[in-house]
Design a protein around this motif. Structure first.
Motif, PDB file in Angstrom:
ATOM      1  N   ASP A  14       0.816  -1.222   0.000  1.00  0.00           N
ATOM      2  CA  ASP A  14       0.000   0.000   0.000  1.00  0.00           C
ATOM      3  C   ASP A  14       0.847   1.268   0.000  1.00  0.00           C
ATOM      4  N   PHE A  38      -0.246  -4.145  -7.064  1.00  0.00           N
ATOM      5  CA  PHE A  38      -1.505  -3.827  -6.395  1.00  0.00           C
ATOM      6  C   PHE A  38      -1.218  -3.131  -5.066  1.00  0.00           C
ATOM      7  N   ASN A  40      -3.731  -2.876  -2.575  1.00  0.00           N
ATOM      8  CA  ASN A  40      -4.598  -3.365  -1.505  1.00  0.00           C
ATOM      9  C   ASN A  40      -5.035  -4.799  -1.787  1.00  0.00           C
ATOM     10  N   GLU A  43      -8.147  -5.716  -4.303  1.00  0.00           N
ATOM     11  CA  GLU A  43      -7.812  -5.779  -5.728  1.00  0.00           C
ATOM     12  C   GLU A  43      -7.178  -7.123  -6.075  1.00  0.00           C
ATOM     13  N   GLU A  46      -9.788  -9.864  -6.392  1.00  0.00           N
ATOM     14  CA  GLU A  46     -10.495  -9.735  -7.669  1.00  0.00           C
ATOM     15  C   GLU A  46      -9.628 -10.269  -8.813  1.00  0.00           C
ATOM     16  N   TYR A  47      -8.345  -9.925  -8.772  1.00  0.00           N
ATOM     17  CA  TYR A  47      -7.409 -10.396  -9.803  1.00  0.00           C
ATOM     18  C   TYR A  47      -7.305 -11.918  -9.786  1.00  0.00           C
ATOM     19  N   GLU A 232     -12.343  -1.591 -14.625  1.00  0.00           N
ATOM     20  CA  GLU A 232     -11.530  -1.083 -13.521  1.00  0.00           C
ATOM     21  C   GLU A 232     -10.624  -2.149 -12.915  1.00  0.00           C
ATOM     22  N   GLN A 233     -11.137  -3.343 -12.671  1.00  0.00           N
ATOM     23  CA  GLN A 233     -10.355  -4.360 -11.969  1.00  0.00           C
ATOM     24  C   GLN A 233      -9.225  -4.934 -12.822  1.00  0.00           C
ATOM     25  N   TYR A 234      -9.252  -4.661 -14.131  1.00  0.00           N
ATOM     26  CA  TYR A 234      -8.214  -5.180 -15.023  1.00  0.00           C
ATOM     27  C   TYR A 234      -7.233  -4.101 -15.476  1.00  0.00           C
ATOM     28  N   SER A 236      -4.910  -2.347 -13.885  1.00  0.00           N
ATOM     29  CA  SER A 236      -3.534  -2.427 -13.404  1.00  0.00           C
ATOM     30  C   SER A 236      -2.688  -3.359 -14.267  1.00  0.00           C
TER      31      SER A 236
END
Length: 247
Positions: A14, A38, A40, A43, A46-47, A232-234, A236
C-alpha cells in the motif's frame, strides 16, 4: 532445468515508494515475470478470480485486509514472500507457509536471496518445472478445439481477435471471418486454455489477443474497428502490459 525456470509474480504493497522499489527489483531479476502491482488486498482477490500467479511479494501491514489475512485466501499453489517494516510478524508468516520474509528497507541483495529461494522451490516442486505463464512458443498450444453447431472446430490461436462472453456462451471473433464462432463454454474455462503472454482478460465479458490491438484510447482498446473497454479491476495488469511495451 533450474536456470530455465520462469516465475510469474505480482507485488502487493500500500506504500507507493515500496511498491515501485519492489517492481524495479522484480524487473531486474531475469527469472521473475511481473504480472501486476496492487496497493490493496481487495484488488488482489479480484485479480485472483481469473489469474493464478506463482509467487506474491506481499506486504503485511495494509488497511482493510492485511497481508496475513490475504495470504489465507490465496490458492495453495501460489507461494508468498512477505515484506514488512516490522519483524514481529516473522513467526506468524511462516505459519502460513511463506517461502521467505523480508524486513524493510529491503536492498536488492536481500531481495535476490529470497527470490533465489523461490526459484529453488519452484525448480523442485513445479509440474515439469513450467511457470504459470508460458514464455516459449514450444510450450504454448497453437490451437484449440471447440464445439459449435454440432461440429468440433479447430481454431488457431494466432487467428483469434478477441472473445466475448455471453452468460453460458462465448463468441470467438476470428481474423478474416465475418461471423464469430459461438460455443457453449465459460469465459473462465476458455481463459485457462489461453497463454497469458498472448491473451489478456480486460473486462468481465472480454478477452483480447494482445498482438491484435491496433490502438488504445483512454480506457478503450481498438481491434479491427471494434472498441472494447478495459474494466476497472483489469486496468492495473493492462497498464503494466502497455508500459512494458511502450517505447
Amino acid at each position: 532445468m533450474m536456470e530455465n525456470i520462469k516465475i510469474a509474480c505480482i507485488v502487493v504493497d500500500d506504500e507507493p515508494m515500496a511498491l515501485e522499489l519492489l517492481k524495479r527489483y522484480v524487473e531486474r531479476t531475469p527469472y521473475l515475470l511481473l504480472q501486476g502491482t496492487f496497493n490493496n488486498g481487495i484488488e488482489v482477490l479480484e485479480y485472483m478470480e481469473n489469474h493464478t500467479p506463482d509467487l506474491v511479494f506481499l506486504d503485511i501491514q495494509m488497511p482493510d485486509l492485511n497481508g496475513l489475512q490475504l495470504s489465507r485466501n490465496l490458492p495453495e499453489k501460489t507461494k508468498i514472500i512477505f515484506t514488512t517494516a516490522f519483524d514481529q510478524y516473522a513467526l506468524e508468516s511462516y505459519k502460513v507457509n511463506a517461502l521467505d520474509y523480508l524486513v524493510k528497507p529491503i536492498d536488492y541483495g536481500e531481495f535476490l536471496t529470497a527470490a533465489n529461494k523461490a526459484k529453488s522451490w519452484f525448480s523442485h516442486h513445479s509440474k515439469d518445472n513450467m511457470p504459470a505463464v508460458s514464455v516459449s512458443d514450444s510450450n504454448v498450444n497453437k490451437y484449440i478445439f471447440v464445439k459449435s453447431e454440432y461440429k468440433t472446430l479447430k481454431i488457431n490461436l494466432a487467428d483469434i481477435l478477441y472473445i466475448e462472453g455471453l452468460k453460458d456462451y462465448v463468441k470467438i471473433y476470428i481474423e478474416r471471418q465475418e461471423s464469430p464462432i459461438l460455443t457453449l463454454l465459460s469465459m473462465k474455462k476458455l481463459e485457462a486454455e489461453l497463454p497469458d503472454n498472448e491473451f489478456m482478460r480486460v473486462h468481465r465479458s472480454f478477452i483480447v489477443s494482445l498482438s491484435k490491438i491496433e490502438e488504445v484510447e483512454r480506457n478503450q482498446i481498438v481491434i479491427r474497428g471494434n472498441r472494447i473497454t478495459v474494466a476497472e479491476q483489469y486496468k492495473s495488469a493492462f497498464k503494466l502490459f502497455l508500459e512494458n511495451r511502450t517505447l
